[in-house]
Design a protein around this motif. Structure first.
Motif, PDB file in Angstrom:
ATOM      1  N   GLY A 112       0.880  -1.142   0.086  1.00 37.59           N
ATOM      2  CA  GLY A 112      -0.160   0.059  -0.120  1.00 37.59           C
ATOM      3  C   GLY A 112       0.816   1.312   0.183  1.00 37.59           C
ATOM      4  N   ILE A 113       0.077   2.623  -0.177  1.00 38.66           N
ATOM      5  CA  ILE A 113       0.940   3.648   0.006  1.00 38.66           C
ATOM      6  C   ILE A 113       1.031   4.104   1.607  1.00 38.66           C
ATOM      7  N   HIS A 114       2.248   4.581   1.928  1.00 39.47           N
ATOM      8  CA  HIS A 114       2.601   4.765   3.137  1.00 39.47           C
ATOM      9  C   HIS A 114       2.792   6.421   3.557  1.00 39.47           C
ATOM     10  N   ASP A 115       3.085   7.144   2.482  1.00 33.88           N
ATOM     11  CA  ASP A 115       3.300   8.410   2.670  1.00 33.88           C
ATOM     12  C   ASP A 115       3.150   9.161   1.187  1.00 33.88           C
ATOM     13  N   ALA A 116       2.881  10.266   1.037  1.00 32.55           N
ATOM     14  CA  ALA A 116       2.886  11.124  -0.219  1.00 32.55           C
ATOM     15  C   ALA A 116       3.004  12.465   0.048  1.00 32.55           C
ATOM     16  N   VAL A 117       3.554  13.205  -0.841  1.00 34.36           N
ATOM     17  CA  VAL A 117       3.784  14.692  -0.653  1.00 34.36           C
ATOM     18  C   VAL A 117       3.855  15.231  -2.178  1.00 34.36           C
ATOM     19  N   ASN A 118       3.378  16.459  -2.134  1.00 33.20           N
ATOM     20  CA  ASN A 118       3.148  17.294  -3.501  1.00 33.20           C
ATOM     21  C   ASN A 118       4.284  17.976  -3.690  1.00 33.20           C
ATOM     22  N   LEU A 119       4.871  18.292  -4.887  1.00 32.26           N
ATOM     23  CA  LEU A 119       6.129  19.277  -5.036  1.00 32.26           C
ATOM     24  C   LEU A 119       5.658  20.389  -5.312  1.00 32.26           C
ATOM     25  N   PRO A 120       6.273  21.671  -4.852  1.00 30.70           N
ATOM     26  CA  PRO A 120       6.006  22.973  -4.922  1.00 30.70           C
ATOM     27  C   PRO A 120       5.460  23.289  -6.404  1.00 30.70           C
ATOM     28  N   THR A 121       4.273  24.177  -6.610  1.00 31.17           N
ATOM     29  CA  THR A 121       3.966  24.671  -7.993  1.00 31.17           C
ATOM     30  C   THR A 121       5.169  25.315  -8.653  1.00 31.17           C
ATOM     31  N   SER A 122       5.743  26.006  -8.226  1.00 25.75           N
ATOM     32  CA  SER A 122       7.001  26.820  -8.653  1.00 25.75           C
ATOM     33  C   SER A 122       7.885  25.953  -9.391  1.00 25.75           C
ATOM     34  N   PHE A 123       8.294  24.832  -8.557  1.00 31.11           N
ATOM     35  CA  PHE A 123       9.145  23.745  -9.201  1.00 31.11           C
ATOM     36  C   PHE A 123       8.393  23.215 -10.365  1.00 31.11           C
ATOM     37  N   ILE A 124       7.186  22.620 -10.234  1.00 29.22           N
ATOM     38  CA  ILE A 124       6.565  22.028 -11.347  1.00 29.22           C
ATOM     39  C   ILE A 124       6.757  23.317 -12.581  1.00 29.22           C
ATOM     40  N   ASP A 125       6.247  24.584 -12.427  1.00 29.70           N
ATOM     41  CA  ASP A 125       6.284  25.674 -13.497  1.00 29.70           C
ATOM     42  C   ASP A 125       7.548  25.481 -13.955  1.00 29.70           C
ATOM     43  N   ASN A 126       8.730  25.148 -13.294  1.00 33.11           N
ATOM     44  CA  ASN A 126      10.036  25.077 -13.967  1.00 33.11           C
ATOM     45  C   ASN A 126      10.426  23.807 -14.829  1.00 33.11           C
ATOM     46  N   GLU A 127       9.963  22.850 -14.208  1.00 30.13           N
ATOM     47  CA  GLU A 127      10.008  21.429 -14.978  1.00 30.13           C
ATOM     48  C   GLU A 127       9.439  21.812 -16.504  1.00 30.13           C
ATOM     49  N   PHE A 128       8.173  21.959 -16.411  1.00 24.71           N
ATOM     50  CA  PHE A 128       7.423  22.267 -17.788  1.00 24.71           C
ATOM     51  C   PHE A 128       8.357  23.303 -18.741  1.00 24.71           C
ATOM     52  N   LYS A 129       8.949  24.224 -18.123  1.00 20.93           N
ATOM     53  CA  LYS A 129       9.802  25.366 -18.751  1.00 20.93           C
ATOM     54  C   LYS A 129      10.949  24.623 -19.295  1.00 20.93           C
ATOM     55  N   ALA A 130      11.502  24.027 -18.505  1.00 24.72           N
ATOM     56  CA  ALA A 130      13.034  23.199 -18.929  1.00 24.72           C
ATOM     57  C   ALA A 130      12.714  22.546 -19.896  1.00 24.72           C
ATOM     58  N   LEU A 131      11.676  21.670 -19.999  1.00 24.81           N
ATOM     59  CA  LEU A 131      11.401  20.887 -21.240  1.00 24.81           C
ATOM     60  C   LEU A 131      11.157  21.487 -22.512  1.00 24.81           C
ATOM     61  N   ALA A 132      10.091  22.526 -22.286  1.00 27.67           N
ATOM     62  CA  ALA A 132       9.601  23.498 -23.479  1.00 27.67           C
ATOM     63  C   ALA A 132      11.116  24.131 -24.233  1.00 27.67           C
ATOM     64  N   ASP A 133      11.808  24.459 -23.347  1.00 27.87           N
ATOM     65  CA  ASP A 133      13.132  25.223 -23.858  1.00 27.87           C
ATOM     66  C   ASP A 133      13.940  24.211 -24.720  1.00 27.87           C
ATOM     67  N   ASP A 134      13.693  23.026 -24.839  1.00 24.33           N
ATOM     68  CA  ASP A 134      14.638  22.210 -25.313  1.00 24.33           C
ATOM     69  C   ASP A 134      14.117  21.144 -26.040  1.00 24.33           C
ATOM     70  N   TYR A 135      12.905  20.298 -25.678  1.00 27.83           N
ATOM     71  CA  TYR A 135      12.470  19.178 -26.184  1.00 27.83           C
ATOM     72  C   TYR A 135      11.407  19.630 -27.108  1.00 27.83           C
ATOM     73  N   GLN A 136      11.031  18.448 -27.869  1.00 27.70           N
ATOM     74  CA  GLN A 136       9.858  18.755 -28.684  1.00 27.70           C
ATOM     75  C   GLN A 136       8.825  17.690 -28.562  1.00 27.70           C
ATOM     76  N   ILE A 137       8.046  17.534 -27.463  1.00 26.85           N
ATOM     77  CA  ILE A 137       7.380  16.634 -26.933  1.00 26.85           C
ATOM     78  C   ILE A 137       6.027  16.563 -27.978  1.00 26.85           C
ATOM     79  N   LYS A 138       5.804  15.653 -28.367  1.00 29.36           N
ATOM     80  CA  LYS A 138       4.805  14.941 -29.438  1.00 29.36           C
ATOM     81  C   LYS A 138       3.368  14.534 -28.931  1.00 29.36           C
ATOM     82  N   ALA A 139       3.489  14.147 -27.673  1.00 27.56           N
ATOM     83  CA  ALA A 139       2.315  14.014 -26.951  1.00 27.56           C
ATOM     84  C   ALA A 139       2.378  13.869 -25.281  1.00 27.56           C
ATOM     85  N   SER A 140       1.526  13.997 -24.571  1.00 35.61           N
ATOM     86  CA  SER A 140       1.657  13.890 -23.222  1.00 35.61           C
ATOM     87  C   SER A 140       0.475  13.326 -22.672  1.00 35.61           C
ATOM     88  N   LYS A 141       0.783  12.845 -21.411  1.00 45.01           N
ATOM     89  CA  LYS A 141      -0.451  12.126 -20.496  1.00 45.01           C
ATOM     90  C   LYS A 141      -0.289  12.665 -19.092  1.00 45.01           C
TER      91      LYS A 141
END
Length: 268
Positions: free
Chosen positions: A50-79
């Motif tokens: 089962g699941i014993h613990d969980a934590v959400n990442l800061p939304t500012s970090f998630i924003d930076n993940e998106f930007k880092a990928l958009a600046d370099d990669y050509q994503i053709k599909a997402s889920k």
């Protein structure tokens, strides 16, 4: 040449045991010969018990993940996978609409395959109103389809009506996964309603096993992987159904209780 290899993105939580979530998505991308990128939204401490613990990442970090990928990669599909609260969902919606990451496959993680609720009501409404309208393909399980369509599904006619209601929410193509919570059943019937109006059932043998962790993640990831390769929506769904059925059929004995599906089993 640079950027010629198909790339797909999973927007999901990290499951430490590797059976579901982002790990199942990346396993699937690899097996379908697609390069997998990831935007991690949460971290889950869990295992086959089962699941014993969980934590959400800061939304500012998630924003930076998106930007880092958009600046370099050509994503053709997402889920997307499980997005546990309204803030996370809106962060994903904001970034997905800001950047071009291709068609979106939404796995609306609301309830388990046995009907247990995973998402609080406020987050459910945000998912329903903001994320689902962005979906090129939506892949709810039986109980999620009932929740989203706001109706009971008792027969084939109900199934078809529920799928139409999901299209009315904004999702273009619907894969309504059939029930597989009865060890006496012999087959699983998934219903597909395409944007064109074409509809059909995908039938496969039911496998009585507790090695099914990551089934929904892998189905939606396989659809995204195939879209990234240029496969049609219809064929992508058909390939994903076969992929997951073969992964369930050939068990892999990892963990003591509720184990993962076998991503090595499906044929290329």
């Amino acid at each position: 040449m640079i950027e010629q290899y198909p790339q797909a993105l999973t927007i999901a939580g990290s499951d430490s045991d590797g059976s579901a979530g982002m790990q199942a998505d990346l396993h699937t991308f690899f097996r379908r010969h697609v390069y997998g990128a990831s935007v991690m939204t949460a971290c889950v401490a869990g295992n086959s018990y089962g699941i014993h613990d969980a934590v959400n990442l800061p939304t500012s970090f998630i924003d930076n993940e998106f930007k880092a990928l958009a600046d370099d990669y050509q994503i053709k599909a997402s889920k997307t996978g499980m997005l546990s609260d309204s803030e996370l969902i809106m962060t994903v919606v904001k970034n997905y609409t800001q950047y071009d990451f291709g068609p979106l496959v939404v796995d609306p993680v609301i309830t388990t395959k046995h009907g247990n609720v995973l998402l609080e009501e406020s987050a459910y409404q945000t998912l329903r109103d903001k994320l689902i309208p962005l979906a090129t393909v939506i892949t709810p399980n039986f109980f999620e389809a009932q929740k989203l369509a706001e109706m009971q599904i008792n027969d084939e006619a109900d199934t078809k009506l529920a799928a139409k209601k999901l299209q009315q929410l904004g999702a273009k193509n619907v894969v309504l996964k059939g029930r597989h919570d009865d060890n006496h059943q012999t087959e699983v019937a998934d219903y597909v309603l395409l944007e064109s109006g074409e509809d059909f059932f995908l039938l496969d043998k039911y496998h009585a096993t507790n090695r099914v962790n990551g089934t929904g993640d892998s189905l939606s990831a396989c659809i995204a992987a195939e879209i990234a390769k240029g496969t049609s929506i219809k064929e992508a769904i058909e390939i994903a159904k076969r992929f997951v059925n073969e992964a369930i059929e050939s068990e892999i004995m990892v963990g003591h209780k509720f184990g993962p599906i076998n991503h090595w089993a499906p044929k290329d």
